[in-house]
Design an enzyme around this catalytic site. Structure first.
Site, PDB file in Angstrom:
ATOM      1  N   ARG A   1      29.498 -11.997  -7.827  1.00  0.00           N
ATOM      2  CA  ARG A   1      30.752 -12.242  -7.491  1.00  0.00           C
ATOM      3  C   ARG A   1      31.231 -13.665  -7.353  1.00  0.00           C
ATOM      4  NH1 ARG A   1      32.150 -11.375  -1.050  1.00  0.00           N
ATOM      5  NH2 ARG A   1      30.278 -11.767  -0.285  1.00  0.00           N
TER       6      ARG A   1
ATOM      7  N   GLY B   1      21.834 -10.720  -9.061  1.00  0.00           N
ATOM      8  CA  GLY B   1      22.233 -11.906 -10.048  1.00  0.00           C
ATOM      9  C   GLY B   1      23.754 -12.325  -9.510  1.00  0.00           C
TER      10      GLY B   1
ATOM     11  N   ASP C   1      33.737  -5.473  -6.614  1.00  0.00           N
ATOM     12  CA  ASP C   1      35.056  -5.859  -7.229  1.00  0.00           C
ATOM     13  C   ASP C   1      34.778  -7.170  -7.552  1.00  0.00           C
ATOM     14  OD1 ASP C   1      35.164  -6.983  -4.609  1.00  0.00           O
ATOM     15  OD2 ASP C   1      36.853  -5.714  -4.070  1.00  0.00           O
ATOM     16  N   GLY C   2      33.780  -7.983  -6.834  1.00  0.00           N
ATOM     17  CA  GLY C   2      33.570  -9.495  -7.230  1.00  0.00           C
ATOM     18  C   GLY C   2      34.581 -10.192  -6.447  1.00  0.00           C
TER      19      GLY C   2
ATOM     20  N   ASP D   1      16.533 -14.151  -2.612  1.00  0.00           N
ATOM     21  CA  ASP D   1      17.582 -14.640  -3.532  1.00  0.00           C
ATOM     22  C   ASP D   1      18.448 -15.570  -2.609  1.00  0.00           C
ATOM     23  OD1 ASP D   1      18.245 -12.073  -2.199  1.00  0.00           O
ATOM     24  OD2 ASP D   1      20.179 -12.316  -3.120  1.00  0.00           O
ATOM     25  N   ASN D   2      18.342 -15.844  -1.351  1.00  0.00           N
ATOM     26  CA  ASN D   2      19.147 -16.564  -0.525  1.00  0.00           C
ATOM     27  C   ASN D   2      18.442 -17.934  -0.042  1.00  0.00           C
ATOM     28  OD1 ASN D   2      21.473 -14.961  -0.853  1.00  0.00           O
ATOM     29  ND2 ASN D   2      21.017 -14.079   1.313  1.00  0.00           N
TER      30      ASN D   2
ATOM     31  N   ARG E   1      17.207 -20.438  -7.044  1.00  0.00           N
ATOM     32  CA  ARG E   1      16.737 -19.667  -5.902  1.00  0.00           C
ATOM     33  C   ARG E   1      15.329 -19.423  -6.162  1.00  0.00           C
ATOM     34  NH1 ARG E   1      21.903 -16.593  -4.394  1.00  0.00           N
ATOM     35  NH2 ARG E   1      23.541 -17.486  -6.012  1.00  0.00           N
TER      36      ARG E   1
END
Length: 457
Positions: A90, A87, A122-123, A254-255, A183
């Site tokens: 980041r 999902g 860590d986003g 997802d891309n 997507r």
């Protein structure tokens, strides 16, 4: 470019309901140093006088837009392995608004902090990753690829630890402008939960809001209508990549955006020569997403969308639409190759003959992709010898026209091979010298002007 317009917010995503996203908060960054601001596209959105730091580094809501950022929910196949634990990890959707063509566009982020889907990340985004995405999007836009636009890049003053870069490295936050963030993986998540109603709702949203078309009355017809559009757009995307000599690197489901717009640039590269086995990602050991396999990869992803839509649609109808990907790709490839060479269409048979001659010449690898299109465009002859190039000369006879832009008199083409990407990053990393990067952006935009002003009628 069009004249500046008034901002037209349109947070349409809220129509879907909270089952499709999660409200999140942006990270707080120690600094906000502007490194790239896309003022051209800001004018087209009515954001010419925007407070860039407030909205694209601190993420204060834009007037009349989303009150809080939204992390979108999706799943996806990653190198053909299904992953339900992804999902927006980041990034988030920050705002939606209409451009000067009345298209609904999204402002989304990369590196804006953790979300419920960050897992152990860590986003954050490295500054080098942000710089690379700016270079990719600017170059692809110039070469006629339908791509997201890098809208704003801020350095954040953070030091990040990464395994694939010398660490600690500098942090950044990127805002990208996209024609939707829906997507194939957005549909896969709904199919995973057997949510047929959600699939139909999302398909209706895509047709009405992203394609600006009246959705059909029946769910099965809506599913077929959407797949038909996605097959065409993604077939064109695959053709655009080849004509541009571009390798995305990670064509996971997802891309792949359902509008067929290229986005999310990680280990991308431009191929020096027409090498179908050329890969961009060091971890793509089997060459799944190699240069010449990109049409196959995108087709496979679209097949996953067809499977999702089968929950509400007719499998036979969807299968027939999916099988039309290859001929649509072939037609688009001819169109894109001729466009890059500056040749106007003349008729299907002649255009196919010319495209085959171009591909045969490129596949000799006697000349690089960028040099080929630069030196053979506009009535010029690249000087290469051999049977393939003789056939190209014959196919081009009478079809070329002079090019007026001074770019075509330059000694070398504007290109973006990996050595230059690293050379542009070195002065930034070494002594914070952004002059070469800024000069390259100016050179790419000059290329874009030449491609546009001398485009075939």
């Amino acid at each position: 470019m069009s004249e500046p317009q008034a901002t037209r917010p349109d947070p349409a995503i809220l129509e879907l309901g909270d089952g499709f996203y999660d409200p999140v908060e942006a990270a707080h960054f120690a600094q906000a140093i502007p490194r790239f601001l896309n003022r051209r596209w800001a004018r087209r959105l009515g954001l010419g006088d925007v407070d860039w730091e407030a909205h694209f580094a601190r993420f204060a809501p834009l007037p009349g837009n989303l009150p809080r950022p939204l992390a979108l929910r999706y799943h996806g196949h990653q190198f053909r392995h299904y992953n339900p634990d992804i999902g927006d990890g980041r990034g988030f959707l920050f705002a939606q608004l209409r451009d000067d063509r009345n298209r609904l566009l999204d402002l989304g982020t990369k590196g804006s902090g953790q979300t419920p889907y960050s897992r152990f990340g860590d986003g954050r985004l490295t500054l080098k990753g942000g710089v690379r995405e700016v270079l990719a999007t600017e170059m692809l836009e110039a070469l006629g690829v339908d791509t997201s636009k890098s809208f704003a890049l801020f350095e954040t003053g953070e030091s990040l630890e990464r395994n694939d870069e010398p660490s600690p490295t500098r942090g950044a936050v990127l805002t990208r402008l996209s024609h939707g963030h829906i997507r194939i993986g957005s549909f896969q998540r709904l199919a995973y939960f057997e949510d047929a109603e959600g699939i139909d709702r999302l398909a209706t949203y895509c047709l009405a809001r992203l394609y600006d078309e009246e959705p059909d009355a029946a769910p099965a017809d809506r599913a077929a209508h959407l797949l038909d559009r996605v097959v065409s757009r993604t077939a064109t995307l695959a053709a655009s990549y080849l004509a541009a000599g571009f390798v995305h690197g990670v064509l996971n489901s997802d891309n792949i955006n359902v509008t067929g717009e290229s986005f999310d640039y990680g280990p991308w590269r431009f191929a020096p020569e027409w090498d179908e086995g050329f890969t961009a990602a060091y971890f793509d050991h089997g060459g799944l997403y190699a240069f010449g396999r990109q049409p196959e990869a995108i087709h496979w992803d679209v097949a996953q969308l067809a499977g999702c839509l089968a929950l509400v649609g007719d499998e036979a109808v969807l299968g027939d639409l999916l099988s039309d990907f290859a001929p649509r790709f072939q037609r688009a490839l001819v169109e894109k190759l001729l466009w890059r060479l500056g040749i106007a269409p003349a008729g299907e048979a002649d255009d196919r003959t010319l495209a085959r001659a171009m591909l045969a010449a490129l596949k000799t690898r006697a000349v690089g992709i960028d040099d080929f299109f630069f030196h053979w465009r506009g009535g010029r002859d690249g000087g290469q010898q051999g049977e393939a190039f003789d056939a190209l000369r014959a196919a081009l006879d009478g079809r070329q026209r002079p090019q007026s832009h001074p770019y075509w008199s330059d000694p070398h083409p504007c290109a973006m091979l990996i050595d230059e990407v690293e050379a542009l990053w070195a002065p930034i990393a070494g002594h914070d010298d952004w002059a070469p990067f800024e000069a390259k952006i100016a050179a790419i935009r000059r290329l874009a002007d030449a491609m546009t002003s001398d485009a075939p009628a």
